[in-house]
Design an enzyme around this catalytic site. Structure first.
Site, PDB file in Angstrom:
ATOM      1  N   ASP A   1      -4.253  -1.157  -5.128  1.00  0.00           N
ATOM      2  CA  ASP A   1      -3.530  -2.284  -4.531  1.00  0.00           C
ATOM      3  C   ASP A   1      -4.125  -3.634  -4.956  1.00  0.00           C
ATOM      4  O   ASP A   1      -5.224  -3.691  -5.505  1.00  0.00           O
ATOM      5  CB  ASP A   1      -3.598  -2.181  -3.001  1.00  0.00           C
ATOM      6  CG  ASP A   1      -2.567  -1.210  -2.453  1.00  0.00           C
ATOM      7  OD1 ASP A   1      -1.581  -0.929  -3.160  1.00  0.00           O
ATOM      8  OD2 ASP A   1      -2.749  -0.747  -1.315  1.00  0.00           O
TER       9      ASP A   1
ATOM     10  N   TYR B   1     -14.219   7.041  -4.252  1.00  0.00           N
ATOM     11  CA  TYR B   1     -14.062   5.644  -3.845  1.00  0.00           C
ATOM     12  C   TYR B   1     -15.293   5.212  -3.053  1.00  0.00           C
ATOM     13  O   TYR B   1     -15.906   6.026  -2.348  1.00  0.00           O
ATOM     14  CB  TYR B   1     -12.858   5.478  -2.918  1.00  0.00           C
ATOM     15  CG  TYR B   1     -11.501   5.472  -3.589  1.00  0.00           C
ATOM     16  CD1 TYR B   1     -10.970   4.296  -4.104  1.00  0.00           C
ATOM     17  CD2 TYR B   1     -10.744   6.636  -3.670  1.00  0.00           C
ATOM     18  CE1 TYR B   1      -9.711   4.283  -4.692  1.00  0.00           C
ATOM     19  CE2 TYR B   1      -9.488   6.640  -4.268  1.00  0.00           C
ATOM     20  CZ  TYR B   1      -8.981   5.453  -4.771  1.00  0.00           C
ATOM     21  OH  TYR B   1      -7.740   5.439  -5.362  1.00  0.00           O
TER      22      TYR B   1
END
Lengths: 248, 248
Positions: free
Chosen positions: A52, A110
């Site tokens: 994003d 992540y």
């Protein structure tokens, strides 16, 4: 045609995310333009997945096909020459023709960065989520353990995704504190849309004693987005690594 | 009037340095404007010293006088409300009227960040000096030891300073490597204009075998700027801390 796999670092601050779109700068677009300038070709860049706006990467992976004869070890520096300074090709490798960065991905790691100090950080403002209140990290770790294993993470997914199978396996979640920084790393076979950020928002609420462990179990079991925590902001999130089978 | 000492963090990327000047944004100016907005007063902000354009601080110190009755513990958040996001007041303390952030400073600690990887870093581009070749850190540490103690650092000062006494004492220099980052920290009783950046440039040249240890000794003894190394770029430099006598 040669199939080239690249590992990419980027600072997402000034981008509308990975994926090309009609409005706004994107990482994928910048890499396409750099390749066009380097090779003269209009190549598709297949990323391992989207990130994003404002989300960073230290190890995004993509692949593309080229007829160029540039030696493989020259690709990173040659592409970096045509890329803006906030995108870097870290390495390039020639792979078999079947390799596809998204379809072949077996897992991802992540990291999420919390900045825990009464005042916001000037230096880390674009690279962390500022938490001004105290956090109970033991509780956070207990809550993180609830996510480990294979679960239906439907309740930890933002709308806007048309994924059908919402079962994912999380292999490990680690919480490390150093000075005022808390890093939470997630390894799993895949992650739904905003799944890491919603897990982080939920963990922060547990660590702040705004919710107890049982509410996390309930949110996971009932698959109801409204019962999970808030979506932590994008600028604390880093895509560290994408894992592939050893043979490609 | 109350005398307020503040500790400041800033990201120097978008500033023309600390000190107010006719052209360009400066940290000192932004803090003056914030204080004017908060208290209505035009206060002088006395910094512990200047920092150059693009240089960062994790612990710059300054003081100012105010007639405001704002409780001392409210100052950081109240000032931060009026400051841009790349400047943060970390803490505030009420000090004796004689205290002056520059005249009372007894020492400083700076850190310098080298990023050692074949490709540049997208995420660290504004916060490090990119060194694409290999560095001999043992040699770097040996060279750093030459600077320890009291020396005339005239050869390690950029022109543009009208300082008369160029003798400074360096208490400690430490070199730490973690992944691709090398941090060099310097503690001393004071530093001349660009002194840390010239020492870093010299240390990098030694670690790259471009110069030997003896040339460092000669540059120090002869006090000749042309015999010292290059000036390392500003974006790798961080002012970490300013030291004061315990009683103020």
């Amino acid at each position: 045609m040669r199939n080239i796999m690249i590992k990419i670092e980027y600072d997402g601050t000034n981008y509308n995310g990975w994926q090309i779109q009609p409005n706004g700068r994107t990482i994928q677009q910048e890499i396409m333009v750099a390749l066009k300038n380097l090779t003269g070709e209009n190549a598709n860049i297949n990323g391992s997945g989207r990130t994003d706006a404002k989300v960073h990467a230290r190890g995004q992976v993509a692949n593309f096909y080229t007829a160029s004869s540039i030696p493989i070890e020259r690709f990173p520096i040659a592409m970096n020459h045509f890329l803006p300074e906030d995108i870097t090709i870290l390495e390039a490798r020639e792979v078999s023709n079947e390799f596809h960065a998204r379809y072949w991905a077996k897992g991802k790691r992540y990291s999420y960065h919390l900045y825990n100090h009464p005042q916001r950080s000037a230096l880390l403002r674009n690279y962390s989520y500022h938490i001004p209140y105290s956090l109970d990290l033991d509780k956070m770790k207990e809550a993180a353990n609830i996510f480990i294993g294979a679960h239906d993470f439907k309740g930890f997914m933002s709308s806007g995704s048309n994924v059908k199978d919402t079962i994912r396996t999380i292999h490990a979640i680690k919480v490390n504190k150093e000075n005022n920084s808390i890093w939470i790393t997630f390894e799993g076979n895949g992650f739904l849309y905003n799944m890491v950020r919603i897990m982080v928002g939920t963990l922060v609420e547990v660590a702040n004693h705004k919710r107890n462990l049982n509410t996390v179990k309930v949110a996971l079991e009932e698959g109801d987005r409204r019962q999970a925590g808030h979506t932590a902001p994008p600028q604390g999130l880093f895509l560290d690594n994408v894992f592939y089978p050893l043979t490609h």
